[in-house]
Design a protein around this motif. Structure first.
Motif, mmCIF file in Angstrom:
data_model
loop_
_atom_site.group_PDB
_atom_site.id
_atom_site.type_symbol
_atom_site.label_atom_id
_atom_site.label_comp_id
_atom_site.label_asym_id
_atom_site.label_seq_id
_atom_site.Cartn_x
_atom_site.Cartn_y
_atom_site.Cartn_z
ATOM 1 N N LEU A 7 2.293 80.443 -22.061
ATOM 2 C CA LEU A 7 3.097 79.922 -20.953
ATOM 3 C C LEU A 7 4.290 80.804 -20.610
ATOM 4 O O LEU A 7 5.081 80.466 -19.743
ATOM 5 N N LEU A 8 4.402 81.930 -21.296
ATOM 6 C CA LEU A 8 5.477 82.870 -20.985
ATOM 7 C C LEU A 8 4.846 84.162 -20.478
ATOM 8 O O LEU A 8 3.857 84.624 -21.035
ATOM 9 N N LEU A 46 8.989 81.476 -17.838
ATOM 10 C CA LEU A 46 7.983 80.416 -17.832
ATOM 11 C C LEU A 46 6.964 80.630 -16.722
ATOM 12 O O LEU A 46 7.331 80.952 -15.602
ATOM 13 N N LYS A 50 5.427 78.724 -14.523
ATOM 14 C CA LYS A 50 5.613 77.326 -14.120
ATOM 15 C C LYS A 50 4.372 76.656 -13.552
ATOM 16 O O LYS A 50 4.152 75.459 -13.758
ATOM 17 N N CYS A 110 2.194 74.702 -16.048
ATOM 18 C CA CYS A 110 2.623 73.444 -16.676
ATOM 19 C C CYS A 110 1.774 72.295 -16.158
ATOM 20 O O CYS A 110 1.511 71.325 -16.866
ATOM 21 N N HIS A 159 2.646 74.259 -26.601
ATOM 22 C CA HIS A 159 3.329 75.272 -25.800
ATOM 23 C C HIS A 159 3.462 76.545 -26.616
ATOM 24 O O HIS A 159 3.633 76.480 -27.832
ATOM 25 N N GLU A 160 3.386 77.663 -25.954
ATOM 26 C CA GLU A 160 3.674 78.915 -26.644
ATOM 27 C C GLU A 160 5.074 78.820 -27.245
ATOM 28 O O GLU A 160 5.970 78.202 -26.666
ATOM 29 N N VAL A 208 8.835 78.234 -25.396
ATOM 30 C CA VAL A 208 8.923 77.417 -24.179
ATOM 31 C C VAL A 208 9.934 76.292 -24.426
ATOM 32 O O VAL A 208 10.842 76.068 -23.636
#
Ligand code: HEC
Ligand code: HEC
Ligand code: HEC
Ligand code: HEC
Ligand code: HEC
Ligand code: HEC
Length: 274
Positions: free
Chosen positions: A94-95, A101, A103, A106, A189-190, A193
């Motif tokens: 997610l980065l 992020l 986004k 998500c 989440h990675e 995050v």
């Protein structure tokens, strides 16, 4: 050269003395040994590394990794391993490369894109599916041994243990009421995050998410594992299942709230004599 049987390698080290498969091209500047296998000096440009106690080796030396320094350890790995085929589209990544992020991603799970910097309570978030169903669109209900048979309610004793552990160690093992779900054990989440200082943001990520979980097949791991083996064995006897076989080989962990390879995660809920 000294026999490698005598060399004490760091725990969880890369395999050595192994043939290079045809599908792999080792760069010319990475010398192989006489048998054409990868050896200490293939990867480390450190004199007599095989005879040096490993805590005396200077890991920060530029050529500790041959042709180094490398900005990211994965850049070193990809000298030999194929970057393309090791890259799967992993939605938990997610980065982006700058650490920002991603986004739009998500919304695979959240109805609205959350802002981790804002003040929030977890109840603010709405998910596309119930927590116990969220993962199943993309993953099987039996992604691994012992996943499915964990999706049940904990009893009061266990609940109390979990709560106590959470308070003491400032981690989060979220249950849905009393129900264990995938996210009780897994962070989704990675790393980075969520705020890592908060309980919900604590997680294990031994290496780049792109490389994912790694399993160790090599015999050296037995030594590393020896220490926890007897404990896991007791748990196995108790449950009548050979869990050590499946869990002791984890080499790199990702997307877990606590390490499982040394039993920490399991011991949050399970109790057995040490
Ligand atoms: C395929 C490449 C490769 C080969 C071959 C290799 N290593 Fe390594 N070595 C690594 C990597 C990658 C690390 C860093 C692991 C990590 O992330 O901590 C490492 C780390 C080390 C460290 C430092 C450990 C620490 O935690 O400070 C020592 C010492 C070491 N290797 C010794 C050896 C010896 C001795 C051999 C030969 C028997 C060898 N290595 C062969 C890749 C290799
Ligand atoms: C000098 C070349 C070289 C470098 C650099 C290298 N590897 Fe390897 N790696 C190999 C070879 C050769 C094998 C054994 C053949 C195979 O399994 O494909 C291997 C095997 C592996 C395996 C499978 C091991 C097993 O137990 O089955 C993993 C995982 C792995 N490497 C990860 C890494 C990572 C992570 C890095 C960087 C830190 C790295 N490699 C750097 C050559 C290399
Ligand atoms: C694979 C599904 C999934 C994706 C993708 C995802 N989340 Fe989440 N998120 C969850 C779940 C499940 C929870 C609740 C469990 C938890 O605390 O980790 C959650 C909780 C959170 C929380 C609250 C954590 C707390 O303190 O309790 C924040 C903040 C958050 N997500 C931000 C994000 C952001 C920002 C993105 C995109 C960059 C994102 N999430 C992408 C599934 C996801
Ligand atoms: C939109 C699809 C999607 C959703 C929803 C999703 N995942 Fe994933 N997940 C993936 C993909 C794609 C990968 C990359 C590796 C693969 O293909 O298995 C992955 C990888 C993983 C991995 C690591 C595997 C590895 O070796 O790198 C874990 C653990 C995981 N997911 C757990 C979860 C959990 C727990 C949830 C529920 C909160 C969840 N996932 C929801 C798509 C999804
Ligand atoms: C009791 C704890 C626990 C529960 C519950 C659990 N897992 Fe896992 N899961 C693990 C451990 C431990 C691993 C292996 C180590 C790691 O993730 O790094 C793992 C690995 C995975 C992997 C990677 C498998 C691989 O070999 O690449 C996926 C995908 C995954 N889990 C998804 C799920 C999903 C989806 C659920 C819910 C249906 C779930 N897990 C429930 C503990 C758990
Ligand atoms: C969130 C709490 C929790 C965590 C974390 C957890 N377990 Fe469990 N586990 C349970 C519950 C609840 C049961 C079912 C009741 C029982 O057998 O005590 C169970 C049952 C088991 C069983 C018996 C399964 C069967 O089919 O009879 C084994 C084996 C097991 N767990 C191993 C593990 C291992 C290994 C880990 C760490 C990777 C782990 N557990 C992590 C809660 C947990």
């Amino acid at each position: 050269m000294a026999s490698h049987a005598e060399v004490k390698l760091p725990p969880l080290h890369h395999v050595v003395d192994i043939n290079v498969p045809e599908s792999m091209t080792v760069p010319e500047k990475f010398p192989l040994n006489k048998k054409g296998q990868i050896d200490c000096k293939t990867c480390h440009d450190v004199k007599n590394i095989e005879e040096t106690p490993f805590d005396e080796v200077d890991r920060d030396a530029d050529d500790f990794f041959r042709q180094g320094p490398y900005q990211q350890i994965t850049d070193f790995c990809y000298q030999c391993h194929d970057r393309e085929s090791n890259q799967r589209e992993n939605i938990h990544r997610l980065l982006d490369d700058k650490g920002e992020l991603k986004k739009q991603q998500c919304k695979f799970c959240h109805v609205e894109t959350p802002d981790p910097e804002e003040e929030y309570v977890r109840e603010d978030f709405e998910f596309r599916l119930l927590p116990q169903k969220l993962c199943l669109g993309c993953h099987l209900k039996t992604p691994h041994l012992n996943a499915n048979n964990h999706l049940l309610e904990v009893d009061d004793d266990m609940l109390e243990r979990i709560k106590k552990y959470e308070r003491k160690h400032q981690v989060s093992i979220p249950l849905n009421g009393k129900l264990i779900t995938c996210i009780s054990c897994h962070a989704v989440h990675e790393k980075g995050v969520l705020d890592m200082h908060k309980a919900a943001g604590k997680q294990v990520q031994d290496r780049d998410l792109e490389l994912g979980i790694g399993y160790e097949k090599h015999a050296w791991n037995n030594i590393v594992q020896e220490d926890k083996k007897s404990r896991l064995k007791k748990l196995a006897e108790h449950s009548g299942q050979e869990i050590e076989l499946s869990y002791q080989r984890i080499k790199y962990e990702v997307l877990l709230r606590l390490p499982a390879k040394d039993g920490t995660l399991c011991l949050v809920c399970h109790k057995f004599d040490l």
